[in-house]
Design a protein around this motif. Structure first.
Motif, PDB file in Angstrom:
ATOM      1  N   ILE A 292       0.850  -1.198   0.000  1.00 54.57           N
ATOM      2  CA  ILE A 292       0.000   0.000   0.000  1.00 54.57           C
ATOM      3  C   ILE A 292       0.880   1.240   0.000  1.00 54.57           C
ATOM      4  O   ILE A 292       0.675   2.185  -0.778  1.00 54.57           O
ATOM      5  CB  ILE A 292      -0.925   0.013   1.242  1.00 54.57           C
ATOM      6  N   ALA A 293       1.880   1.248   0.874  1.00 55.28           N
ATOM      7  CA  ALA A 293       2.801   2.388   0.937  1.00 55.28           C
ATOM      8  C   ALA A 293       3.554   2.553  -0.376  1.00 55.28           C
ATOM      9  O   ALA A 293       3.676   3.669  -0.903  1.00 55.28           O
ATOM     10  CB  ALA A 293       3.776   2.198   2.096  1.00 55.28           C
ATOM     11  N   HIS A 294       4.068   1.451  -0.903  1.00 53.56           N
ATOM     12  CA  HIS A 294       4.854   1.517  -2.131  1.00 53.56           C
ATOM     13  C   HIS A 294       4.053   2.169  -3.261  1.00 53.56           C
ATOM     14  O   HIS A 294       4.542   3.107  -3.919  1.00 53.56           O
ATOM     15  CB  HIS A 294       5.277   0.099  -2.533  1.00 53.56           C
ATOM     16  N   GLU A 295       2.847   1.690  -3.486  1.00 49.54           N
ATOM     17  CA  GLU A 295       2.063   2.217  -4.600  1.00 49.54           C
ATOM     18  C   GLU A 295       1.641   3.652  -4.345  1.00 49.54           C
ATOM     19  O   GLU A 295       1.611   4.470  -5.275  1.00 49.54           O
ATOM     20  CB  GLU A 295       0.843   1.332  -4.871  1.00 49.54           C
ATOM     21  N   TYR A 296       1.346   3.996  -3.087  1.00 52.68           N
ATOM     22  CA  TYR A 296       1.008   5.393  -2.808  1.00 52.68           C
ATOM     23  C   TYR A 296       2.218   6.294  -3.031  1.00 52.68           C
ATOM     24  O   TYR A 296       2.104   7.377  -3.622  1.00 52.68           O
ATOM     25  CB  TYR A 296       0.469   5.571  -1.384  1.00 52.68           C
ATOM     26  N   PHE A 297       3.399   5.860  -2.567  1.00 55.86           N
ATOM     27  CA  PHE A 297       4.606   6.689  -2.731  1.00 55.86           C
ATOM     28  C   PHE A 297       4.927   6.938  -4.196  1.00 55.86           C
ATOM     29  O   PHE A 297       5.554   7.939  -4.549  1.00 55.86           O
ATOM     30  CB  PHE A 297       5.800   6.038  -2.032  1.00 55.86           C
ATOM     31  N   HIS A 298       4.501   6.028  -5.067  1.00 57.17           N
ATOM     32  CA  HIS A 298       4.711   6.232  -6.501  1.00 57.17           C
ATOM     33  C   HIS A 298       4.012   7.491  -7.006  1.00 57.17           C
ATOM     34  O   HIS A 298       4.354   7.982  -8.095  1.00 57.17           O
ATOM     35  CB  HIS A 298       4.168   5.035  -7.286  1.00 57.17           C
ATOM     36  N   ASN A 299       3.042   8.020  -6.255  1.00 54.93           N
ATOM     37  CA  ASN A 299       2.330   9.197  -6.735  1.00 54.93           C
ATOM     38  C   ASN A 299       3.298  10.310  -7.123  1.00 54.93           C
ATOM     39  O   ASN A 299       3.063  11.048  -8.074  1.00 54.93           O
ATOM     40  CB  ASN A 299       1.342   9.703  -5.683  1.00 54.93           C
ATOM     41  N   TRP A 300       4.400  10.417  -6.368  1.00 58.11           N
ATOM     42  CA  TRP A 300       5.434  11.393  -6.729  1.00 58.11           C
ATOM     43  C   TRP A 300       6.634  10.723  -7.390  1.00 58.11           C
ATOM     44  O   TRP A 300       7.139  11.216  -8.395  1.00 58.11           O
ATOM     45  CB  TRP A 300       5.868  12.188  -5.496  1.00 58.11           C
ATOM     46  N   THR A 301       7.091   9.611  -6.849  1.00 56.04           N
ATOM     47  CA  THR A 301       8.269   8.969  -7.428  1.00 56.04           C
ATOM     48  C   THR A 301       7.821   7.889  -8.415  1.00 56.04           C
ATOM     49  O   THR A 301       7.915   6.692  -8.151  1.00 56.04           O
ATOM     50  CB  THR A 301       9.187   8.391  -6.332  1.00 56.04           C
ATOM     51  N   GLY A 302       7.300   8.368  -9.558  1.00 58.21           N
ATOM     52  CA  GLY A 302       6.816   7.461 -10.584  1.00 58.21           C
ATOM     53  C   GLY A 302       5.712   8.066 -11.411  1.00 58.21           C
ATOM     54  O   GLY A 302       5.642   7.848 -12.623  1.00 58.21           O
ATOM     55  N   ASN A 303       4.824   8.849 -10.779  1.00 55.65           N
ATOM     56  CA  ASN A 303       3.693   9.430 -11.496  1.00 55.65           C
ATOM     57  C   ASN A 303       3.954  10.895 -11.847  1.00 55.65           C
ATOM     58  O   ASN A 303       4.025  11.254 -13.026  1.00 55.65           O
ATOM     59  CB  ASN A 303       2.422   9.304 -10.673  1.00 55.65           C
ATOM     60  N   ARG A 304       4.067  11.741 -10.835  1.00 59.78           N
ATOM     61  CA  ARG A 304       4.357  13.155 -11.102  1.00 59.78           C
ATOM     62  C   ARG A 304       5.709  13.302 -11.802  1.00 59.78           C
ATOM     63  O   ARG A 304       5.881  14.161 -12.674  1.00 59.78           O
ATOM     64  CB  ARG A 304       4.336  13.959  -9.798  1.00 59.78           C
ATOM     65  N   ILE A 305       6.673  12.475 -11.412  1.00 57.13           N
ATOM     66  CA  ILE A 305       7.948  12.383 -12.134  1.00 57.13           C
ATOM     67  C   ILE A 305       8.086  10.942 -12.590  1.00 57.13           C
ATOM     68  O   ILE A 305       8.144  10.029 -11.767  1.00 57.13           O
ATOM     69  CB  ILE A 305       9.144  12.775 -11.245  1.00 57.13           C
ATOM     70  N   THR A 306       8.131  10.742 -13.879  1.00 53.81           N
ATOM     71  CA  THR A 306       8.161   9.381 -14.407  1.00 53.81           C
ATOM     72  C   THR A 306       9.458   9.120 -15.156  1.00 53.81           C
ATOM     73  O   THR A 306      10.402   9.914 -15.096  1.00 53.81           O
ATOM     74  CB  THR A 306       6.919   9.121 -15.288  1.00 53.81           C
ATOM     75  N   CYS A 307       9.515   8.007 -15.892  1.00 55.14           N
ATOM     76  CA  CYS A 307      10.727   7.584 -16.586  1.00 55.14           C
ATOM     77  C   CYS A 307      10.707   8.071 -18.036  1.00 55.14           C
ATOM     78  O   CYS A 307       9.676   7.981 -18.705  1.00 55.14           O
ATOM     79  CB  CYS A 307      10.836   6.063 -16.593  1.00 55.14           C
ATOM     80  N   ARG A 308      11.856   8.529 -18.499  1.00 59.08           N
ATOM     81  CA  ARG A 308      11.941   8.938 -19.908  1.00 59.08           C
ATOM     82  C   ARG A 308      11.740   7.754 -20.843  1.00 59.08           C
ATOM     83  O   ARG A 308      11.127   7.849 -21.905  1.00 59.08           O
ATOM     84  CB  ARG A 308      13.301   9.579 -20.178  1.00 59.08           C
ATOM     85  N   ASP A 309      12.300   6.620 -20.454  1.00 54.54           N
ATOM     86  CA  ASP A 309      12.191   5.383 -21.230  1.00 54.54           C
ATOM     87  C   ASP A 309      12.254   4.241 -20.237  1.00 54.54           C
ATOM     88  O   ASP A 309      12.567   4.425 -19.056  1.00 54.54           O
ATOM     89  CB  ASP A 309      13.310   5.286 -22.268  1.00 54.54           C
ATOM     90  N   TRP A 310      11.975   3.015 -20.698  1.00 53.28           N
ATOM     91  CA  TRP A 310      11.887   1.889 -19.773  1.00 53.28           C
ATOM     92  C   TRP A 310      13.247   1.443 -19.244  1.00 53.28           C
ATOM     93  O   TRP A 310      13.311   0.699 -18.265  1.00 53.28           O
ATOM     94  CB  TRP A 310      11.135   0.735 -20.410  1.00 53.28           C
ATOM     95  N   PHE A 311      14.327   1.913 -19.847  1.00 48.92           N
ATOM     96  CA  PHE A 311      15.646   1.616 -19.273  1.00 48.92           C
ATOM     97  C   PHE A 311      15.835   2.308 -17.930  1.00 48.92           C
ATOM     98  O   PHE A 311      16.670   1.916 -17.134  1.00 48.92           O
ATOM     99  CB  PHE A 311      16.754   2.049 -20.247  1.00 48.92           C
ATOM    100  N   GLN A 312      15.048   3.361 -17.683  1.00 52.01           N
ATOM    101  CA  GLN A 312      15.150   4.114 -16.434  1.00 52.01           C
ATOM    102  C   GLN A 312      14.195   3.568 -15.367  1.00 52.01           C
ATOM    103  O   GLN A 312      13.897   4.251 -14.389  1.00 52.01           O
ATOM    104  CB  GLN A 312      14.816   5.595 -16.686  1.00 52.01           C
ATOM    105  N   LEU A 313      13.733   2.333 -15.525  1.00 49.27           N
ATOM    106  CA  LEU A 313      12.729   1.780 -14.619  1.00 49.27           C
ATOM    107  C   LEU A 313      13.148   1.882 -13.151  1.00 49.27           C
ATOM    108  O   LEU A 313      12.333   2.152 -12.267  1.00 49.27           O
ATOM    109  CB  LEU A 313      12.454   0.322 -14.987  1.00 49.27           C
ATOM    110  N   CYS A 314      14.444   1.690 -12.875  1.00 48.66           N
ATOM    111  CA  CYS A 314      14.915   1.757 -11.485  1.00 48.66           C
ATOM    112  C   CYS A 314      14.779   3.157 -10.903  1.00 48.66           C
ATOM    113  O   CYS A 314      14.776   3.326  -9.677  1.00 48.66           O
ATOM    114  CB  CYS A 314      16.364   1.292 -11.393  1.00 48.66           C
ATOM    115  N   LEU A 315      14.665   4.170 -11.771  1.00 51.02           N
ATOM    116  CA  LEU A 315      14.493   5.538 -11.275  1.00 51.02           C
ATOM    117  C   LEU A 315      13.256   5.642 -10.401  1.00 51.02           C
ATOM    118  O   LEU A 315      13.263   6.310  -9.368  1.00 51.02           O
ATOM    119  CB  LEU A 315      14.379   6.500 -12.462  1.00 51.02           C
ATOM    120  N   LYS A 316      12.165   4.973 -10.824  1.00 45.93           N
ATOM    121  CA  LYS A 316      10.963   5.004 -10.001  1.00 45.93           C
ATOM    122  C   LYS A 316      10.888   3.823  -9.040  1.00 45.93           C
ATOM    123  O   LYS A 316      10.464   3.981  -7.895  1.00 45.93           O
ATOM    124  CB  LYS A 316       9.710   5.089 -10.861  1.00 45.93           C
TER     125      LYS A 316
END
Length: 854
Positions: A292-316
């Protein structure tokens, strides 16, 4: 006839699209087998691409195109060139400055067994679009750097019609924030809602809703509580406030992943939402809290700021895993959380790094992106964030994160963007540190010590692999937290962070009266293998005296591994001294019960096999299984007079609570029960099973009984009690597959594969039975190879329907080259049989190809 080899996608080939998307209007006319999707997409030219004119190229799979137009002009059939991967419109028909594309397609949700795009789960419509599922919904630029605002209209008979963002009216949704297509979500069905509210620190009221099937409403309390705690934690620790009026979670039974962070509408595997004391274990509650925490935290680290391409998957993913680990530590115990995180890393990621599936945290190429949702990207990616935080310090880390959110909000970013904010805030050059993202494999840090006339010299090296072979890789930045212990257990020097940033480096410490016992890699400060030669006395000293809880546990684990490896190789070993030290810790009331339970838990059979490999021995899974059982019995005999009292003392009185204190007491109680059952012929386990009032204790007792070959009555009773609870029935399949004695396990799982409740098309059920068996080493690696054949049969069968789950399951063969030649031959035979399947998916084909080539 086999399909041709799919193309390899490479990071160096990244290129921006010719057109960007401003706005998307989607209209769904839902039907189980003939859903119509109408999309209206506003494009504008990419000013950074000066190489036009450009064709319009859109991604699409399994779509029936009904109509297409550009700026209101209908396109004829010969003006739209469709293929298996999308469509193209020639450049002379495409206004190069900008245009509106409109099309209608038809899709078949009910026939979508791959569970990507829009599909059906027991009558409910739901979506999974990460990584490339949106192209199964409509034609689109299905890539993460294309971010747009979505308006969605859903038409259908279902009483609940959900999508991302804020609700306009029934079936109409508007997301005010631009997002890539992989974050799109839609859910429709007959669902009940559990509702609550959260007030942000700025005073905004947010409605929280969890949607479940009728009858599951009473199983959402813990998930809702975890959500509210996650929201508050993100405000306090990262300054991140939720940005919509509504946050929704939907529990779905058929789901390839654990959960998905779609903007404002998180879709969860139901096992990570639904829980009551009677149906969920402490481990289930803990997983719900973390995910629950992980998916909620993605709201900023993954959604508001996302990956340029799928090679950057670890960024989020690496960053968000790190955040959820710290949240879980705050909610429970940081020392226990750290041990559990490292156990996961070593069990899943270290073998990945050491085998044919090894790849950098940021991969440089792939064939199927779904195959890079790996432990390396997630768990090792989180370790890299932890090292970065340790290097720059807590305050600088927070300041750099603040700058990252400010600078890159609304953008699709790269690892370089992330590293740059840390360089700008800290003033450090992190070029060498970035090698953690670029080089694969687990570094080995070897140790030399010298003491003379009050001067202690500690030399660290990072120039070999786990087998001791020299490697040709650039030296990485490795923070090694180090403590120094005197003979009485005191620490004559303060704990220090030694930075190993060369192939070899010597650290000098003056003014010591005696050679210290060094405690290296405290808190597991870097994801490395530590090659530090210590005799049993030194390990025992650290086991008894180290003030760092991780290294205290690590010393005990090292002693156990050495004993178990010797036993598995047929050596006569007496473990009484180790058992006596365990007894002292187990009975130490000043220590966290959960930590004491971890100390009483021997290394897994897979961990023993890995350790034997480090010692140059070929592991025998059956011998390892026997050795582990024998050492448990030695420990049980040493603690014989204490176990009944410990088991009774750790009983939790009153109503069940999943909180850390109660869960820790239960963990120690059940660890004691596991040992006690080796002495009392499972009498206490029988009593607990039939008298348990919560799933944690009932399930643990069932596991003990099955493992001892005494669970027949309990197995039948458990099924009759829980046959109508799907998630509990998953446990029933898994416990039999994973703990039945090896000599009987294959017959048991074969029979369960024919059971009326074994719905192999459901990913949870498939993983429970087939995955449960394949991760029980002594059963799976039986000498006659029939375990390999059994699993291969099922993987071939599943691949035709669900390639994503199949490809991930192929990882059970990832360590095949560690075993003897006979087993290697038996496994490679099955891998080649899978590879020769005429209709093999590219997901599974890529993994099998790497396994055979590695």
């Amino acid at each position: 006839m086999r399909p041709s080899t799919p193309p390899t996608i490479r990071l160096v080939d990244y290129q921006q699209p010719a057109f960007w998307i401003e706005k998307v209007n989607l209209k769904f006319a839902l039907h189980p087998t003939a859903t119509k999707v109408t999309s209206e997409i506003t494009f504008h030219a990419n000013a950074d691409r000066g190489d036009g004119p450009h064709d319009l190229r859109l991604d699409g799979r399994d779509l029936k195109l009904i109509h297409a137009s550009i700026d209101g002009r209908d396109l004829a059939d010969d003006e739209v060139l469709c293929d298996a991967e999308g469509l193209s419109v020639p450049a002379d028909l495409v206004p190069q400055e900008g245009f509106t594309w409109r099309c209608t397609v038809e899709i078949n949700p009910e026939g979508n067994t791959a569970l990507e795009g829009l599909y059906m789960s027991n009558g409910m419509y739901c979506t999974q679009c990460e990584a490339q599922g949106f192209r199964k919904i409509t034609y689109y630029l299905d890539r993460p750097d294309v971010m747009a605002r979505f308006n969605v209209k859903i038409e259908g008979e279902a009483p609940v019609l959900l999508s991302n963002g804020n609700k306009i009216n029934h079936g109409s949704w508007q997301d005010p924030w631009p997002k890539p297509a992989y974050l799109f979500a839609l859910v429709a069905g007959e669902l009940e809602v559990v509702e609550d509210q959260f007030t942000t620190r700025s005073g905004r009221d947010v409605v929280l809703q969890i949607f479940v099937r009728k009858g599951d409403e009473d199983k959402c309390d813990y998930a809702m509580d975890a959500l509210k705690r996650s929201m508050r934690w993100d405000e306090e620790h990262y300054g991140r406030e939720y940005d919509l009026d509504l946050f929704m979670i939907v529990a779905v039974d058929d789901f390839n992943m654990g959960a998905m962070e779609n903007k404002g509408l998180n879709i969860f595997n139901s096992r990570l939402v639904l829980a009551t004391p009677e149906t969920a274990t402490d481990a289930n509650y803990k997983a719900i809290e973390a995910v629950i925490a992980h998916e909620y935290f993605h709201n900023w680290t993954g959604n508001r700021i996302t990956c340029r391409d799928w090679f950057q998957l670890c960024l989020k993913e690496g960053l968000t895993v790190f955040r959820d680990q710290k949240f879980s530590g705050d909610m429970r115990s940081h020392s226990v959380q750290r041990i559990e995180d490292v156990l996961t890393l070593r069990a899943r990621q270290f073998p990945e790094d050491a085998g044919p599936l090894s790849h950098p945290v940021r991969p440089e190429e792939y064939i199927e992106i779904n195959n890079f949702y790996t432990a390396t990207v997630y768990e090792k990616g989180a370790e890299v964030i932890g090292m970065l935080k340790r290097l720059v310090g807590d305050e600088t880390y927070r300041a750099a994160c603040d700058l990252y959110f400010e600078r890159h909000d609304g953008q699709a970013c790269t690892i370089e963007d992330w590293i740059r904010v840390f360089e700008d805030v800290s003033g450090q050059d992190l070029t060498q540190f970035k090698l953690w993202y670029q080089q694969n494999g687990t570094p080995v840090v070897s140790v030399d010590e010298d003491f003379s006339q009050g001067t202690y010299r500690l030399t660290l090296r990072q120039d070999a692999d786990a087998s001791g072979h020299r490697i040709d890789k650039a030296a990485q930045v490795i923070p090694v937290m180090t403590g120094f212990l005197d003979t009485d257990g005191s620490e004559p020097l303060p704990e220090q962070c030694l930075i190993l940033d060369a192939a070899e480096k010597t650290f000098v410490f003056e003014g010591l009266t005696a050679k210290p016992v060094v405690s290296l890699l405290r808190g597991f400060s870097a994801p490395v293998i530590l090659d530090h030669t210590m005799d049993s006395d030194q390990r025992m000293f650290l086991f008894k005296h180290d003030s760092d809880t991780f290294n205290k546990w690590e010393a005990g684990r090292g002693i156990a591994l050495d004993l178990l490896c010797d036993m598995a190789r047929g050596q006569l070993v007496k473990g009484a001294n180790f058992a006596d030290a365990l007894r002292t810790i187990a009975l130490d009331g000043a220590l966290d019960p959960n930590f004491r339970a971890l100390m009483l838990t021997l290394p897994s059979e897979d961990a023993i096999a890995v350790h034997m490999g480090h010692l140059g021995a070929v592991p025998d899974p059956e011998a390892i299984h026997r050795a582990r059982h024998d050492l448990k019995k030695t420990i049980a005999k040493q603690l014989a007079s204490d176990l009944p009292e410990l088991f009774a003392a750790m009983r939790v009185r009153g109503p069940y609570s999943p909180d850390a204190d109660a869960a820790g007491r239960r963990a120690l109680r059940l660890a004691a029960l596991g040992l006690l059952s080796l002495l009392d012929d499972c009498a206490a386990a029988q009593d607990l099973y039939w008298g348990a009032d919560n799933m944690t204790e009932q399930f643990a007792a069932l596991s003990i009984l099955i493992s001892a070959g005494k669970g027949a009555d309990a197995i039948d009773a458990f099924y009759k009690q829980w046959k109508d609870e799907g998630l509990v029935l998953d446990k029933w399949f898994a416990i039999q597959a994973g703990t039945t004695p090896p000599e009987a396990a294959l017959d048991v799982v074969r029979a369960l594969g024919e059971h009326g409740d074994f719905n192999w098309k459901n990913p949870n059920r498939f993983r429970s039975l087939i995955g449960g068996f394949a991760t029980a080493p002594a059963s799976f690696h039986r000498a006659d190879g029939r375990g390999y054949e059994f699993v291969a049969d099922w993987l071939i069968k599943l691949d035709a329907l669900n390639p994503q789950t199949t490809a991930r399951m192929c990882g059970v063969f990832g360590t095949w080259k560690r075993y003897d030649k006979k087993r290697q031959t038996l496994i490679s035979t099955q891998l080649r049989r899978i590879q020769k399947t005429p209709t093999l998916s590219k997901d599974t084909g890529e993994i099998i190809g790497k396994l055979l080539a590695g």
